[in-house]
Design an enzyme around this catalytic site. Structure first.
Site, PDB file in Angstrom:
ATOM      1  N   GLY A  27       2.940   9.735 -12.877  1.00 31.31           N
ATOM      2  CA  GLY A  27       3.792   9.905 -11.772  1.00 31.31           C
ATOM      3  C   GLY A  27       3.947  11.369 -11.318  1.00 31.31           C
ATOM      4  O   GLY A  27       4.472  11.860 -10.182  1.00 31.31           O
ATOM      5  N   CYS A  45     -13.191  -2.054  12.852  1.00 30.38           N
ATOM      6  CA  CYS A  45     -12.446  -2.893  13.771  1.00 30.38           C
ATOM      7  C   CYS A  45     -10.990  -3.182  13.474  1.00 30.38           C
ATOM      8  O   CYS A  45     -10.894  -4.487  13.157  1.00 30.38           O
ATOM      9  CB  CYS A  45     -13.250  -3.950  14.209  1.00 30.38           C
ATOM     10  SG  CYS A  45     -15.018  -3.715  14.552  1.00 30.38           S
TER      11      CYS A  45
HETATM   12  N1  LLP Z   1       0.402   4.806 -15.725  1.00 33.25           N
HETATM   13  C1  LLP Z   1       0.790   3.516 -15.212  1.00 33.25           C
HETATM   14  C2  LLP Z   1       1.456   2.624 -15.912  1.00 33.25           C
HETATM   15  C3  LLP Z   1       0.884   3.374 -13.793  1.00 33.25           C
HETATM   16  O1  LLP Z   1       0.925   2.067 -13.331  1.00 33.25           O
HETATM   17  C4  LLP Z   1       0.114   4.486 -13.020  1.00 33.25           C
HETATM   18  C5  LLP Z   1       0.108   4.348 -11.453  1.00 33.25           C
HETATM   19  C6  LLP Z   1      -0.099   5.726 -13.506  1.00 33.25           C
HETATM   20  C7  LLP Z   1       0.432   5.851 -15.021  1.00 33.25           C
HETATM   21  C8  LLP Z   1      -0.685   6.596 -12.902  1.00 33.25           C
HETATM   22  O2  LLP Z   1       0.167   7.202 -12.255  1.00 33.25           O
HETATM   23  P1  LLP Z   1       0.040   8.694 -11.127  1.00 33.25           P
HETATM   24  O3  LLP Z   1       0.150   9.902 -12.286  1.00 33.25           O
HETATM   25  O4  LLP Z   1      -1.407   8.723 -10.515  1.00 33.25           O
HETATM   26  O5  LLP Z   1       1.269   8.555 -10.421  1.00 33.25           O
HETATM   27  N2  LLP Z   1      -2.404   3.757  -5.162  1.00 33.25           N
HETATM   28  C9  LLP Z   1      -1.098   4.179  -4.928  1.00 33.25           C
HETATM   29  C10 LLP Z   1      -0.745   4.676  -6.495  1.00 33.25           C
HETATM   30  C11 LLP Z   1      -0.430   3.509  -7.261  1.00 33.25           C
HETATM   31  C12 LLP Z   1      -0.203   3.958  -8.656  1.00 33.25           C
HETATM   32  C13 LLP Z   1      -0.059   2.857  -9.831  1.00 33.25           C
HETATM   33  N3  LLP Z   1       0.071   3.238 -10.888  1.00 33.25           N
HETATM   34  C14 LLP Z   1      -1.209   5.672  -4.071  1.00 33.25           C
HETATM   35  O6  LLP Z   1      -2.513   5.701  -3.537  1.00 33.25           O
HETATM   36  O7  LLP Z   1      -0.394   6.226  -3.804  1.00 33.25           O
END
Ligand code: LLP
Length: 426
Positions: free
Chosen positions: A246, A348
């Site tokens: 996050g 497209c």
């Molecule tokens: N741990 C868990 C359980 C998660 O669900 C996620 C991300 C992370 C770690 C890593 O989160 P980060 O540090 O990258 O925020 N495709 C979306 C983001 C989806 C994130 C899903 N879970 C985007 O492009 O913003």
């Protein structure tokens, strides 16, 4: 001290944009466009900054492969002492191929298949993060049939509300599909504690993604800590407190996350519990290390909009059209002057855009544009829609560069199709 000390790997020199010691124009000529370019030192810097911020508590940084799972990047991170967080049998395979030991891998995911659970247990990953009662049953059955005791953690839904998150990347509120519903955790813990085939070693949560405000972490950490105490009273042999991912990246004018504040929120709580901290950052580690290079094909004014039509679009970077996400776009070698344009791709779909109504460098056909902060959820979410091969990935390290993922070929795209149709009887 916040992480605002984090460097910008892309700097302008002599009127043109460089990644570390390599000019992006040179890369665009050498490998063609579109192409993803990554700075190895940006990855190292972010890992080290987080590692240093958490120094006051025993901790493990498990990089979330879902953000970007290319072997070349994983190897850079592994060499720094980074570990891995995977969410599928496929990501487990990638982590193993990149050299991560099973003990350095945690396995999560809301919809693991039985064979994936078995593979995770069989390979002795550090933790299998269980997300439901039914999954706990499968983990117990598979561990029993393998004659082993699986180390598991409970991923709980912290039921924390995150303001400003795009609804598609909000994950940790009541009613989301992720995690064990808060109220079910003690009963499930009792079930796990009664089984000789699983060891309840950790608690895990993921509050949400791109948390530019760290307050939801404060709530989540306090809630998870209270739950950890309750489970310890129930007799759970907890070792790990997993605060999830996050941490945000800078897409526009955001501040870099205040890692000192992040540590201040988490470290005392985890030390007090006597547990080891796990974090699962994805975006923070990899997003800002990358630009997507794309060449302008056409300039097309139409119906009052000034379109800049490029050779990359939603197929290379889905985030703008899927989440309405902002990515900064600039010319690698600006000609001077600005214009308000829509930067769009060749697909497209009217939803195929990288930026809309954007005041930016005034580009001409043939110019190369850099789309920033494309390292997380860029390549991994690439599409081959319209039969367009996926772009290559290039790693820059100082004055050197290497293609770490080749450009996909048209043959690659049709490789799985049967040449002649072989029917089976009903
Ligand atoms: N741990 C868990 C359980 C998660 O669900 C996620 C991300 C992370 C770690 C890593 O989160 P980060 O540090 O990258 O925020 N495709 C979306 C983001 C989806 C994130 C899903 N879970 C985007 O492009 O913003």
């Amino acid at each position: 001290m916040g992480a605002s000390v984090l460097g910008r790997p892309y700097q302008r020199r002599d009127g043109t944009l460089w990644c570390e010691g390599v000019a992006l124009e040179r890369l665009a000529d050498a490998v063609g466009t579109p192409a993803y370019v990554y700075s190895a030192n940006a990855l190292r810097e972010r890992f080290r900054a987080l590692d240093a911020a958490l120094a006051a508590v025993p901790h493990r940084i498990h990089y979330s492969l879902k953000a970007n799972s290319s072997r070349g990047l994983l190897q850079v991170l592994r060499a720094e002492g980074c570990r891995a967080d995977v969410v599928s049998g496929g990501e487990l395979m990638r982590a193993r191929r990149a050299g991560f030991a099973p003990d350095d891998i945690i396995f999560g995911g809301v919809g693991k298949r039985r064979d994936e659970i078995r593979a995770a247990i069989e390979s002795r990953v550090l933790l299998l993060n269980v997300e439901s009662a039914a999954e706990l049953d499968i983990a117990i059955e598979e561990a029993q049939s393998l004659g082993t005791r699986a180390r598991i953690a409970f991923r709980v839904n912290p039921e924390v509300h995150v303001a400003n998150a795009h609804e598609f990347i909000a994950t940790g509120s009541r009613g989301h599909k992720f995690g064990i519903p808060w109220g079910e955790v003690p009963a499930l813990a009792a079930r796990a504690l009664a089984s000789p085939h699983v060891e309840l070693s950790g608690l895990d949560m993921h509050v949400g993604s791109q948390l530019t405000n760290l307050e939801p972490y404060r709530d989540g950490v306090a809630r998870l800590a209270a739950l950890a105490r309750e489970l310890q009273r129930q007799g759970a042999p907890l070792r790990f407190f997993d605060a999830g991912g996050g941490l945000p990246a800078r897409y526009d004018a955001e501040e870099a996350p205040d890692l000192a504040l992040f540590a201040e929120i988490i470290v005392p709580v985890v030390n007090d519990l006597g547990l080891e901290l796990i974090v699962e950052p994805g975006r923070f580690v990899v997003a800002e290390s990358c630009v997507l290079l794309t060449r302008v094909l056409y300039r097309k004014p139409s119906g009052g909009t000034d379109f800049v039509i490029c050779d990359a679009g939603m197929s290379e970077l889905l985030r703008p059209s899927h989440y309405d996400a902002f990515h900064k776009v600039e010319a690698v070698r600006p000609r001077g002057g600005t214009a308000t344009v829509d930067v769009v791709g060749p697909i497209c779909e009217t939803g195929d855009f990288i930026a809309r109504d954007r005041l930016m460098d005034d580009p001409a056909p043939g110019d190369v544009l850099a789309v920033h902060t494309a390292g997380a959820y860029g390549y991994v979410m690439a599409l081959t829609y319209n039969t367009r091969p996926r772009a290559p990935e290039v790693l820059v390290d100082g004055s050197r560069w290497a293609v770490i993922t080749r450009r996909e070929t048209l043959d690659d795209l049709v490789r799985l199709e049967a040449e002649t149709v072989e029917w089976a009887e009903g």
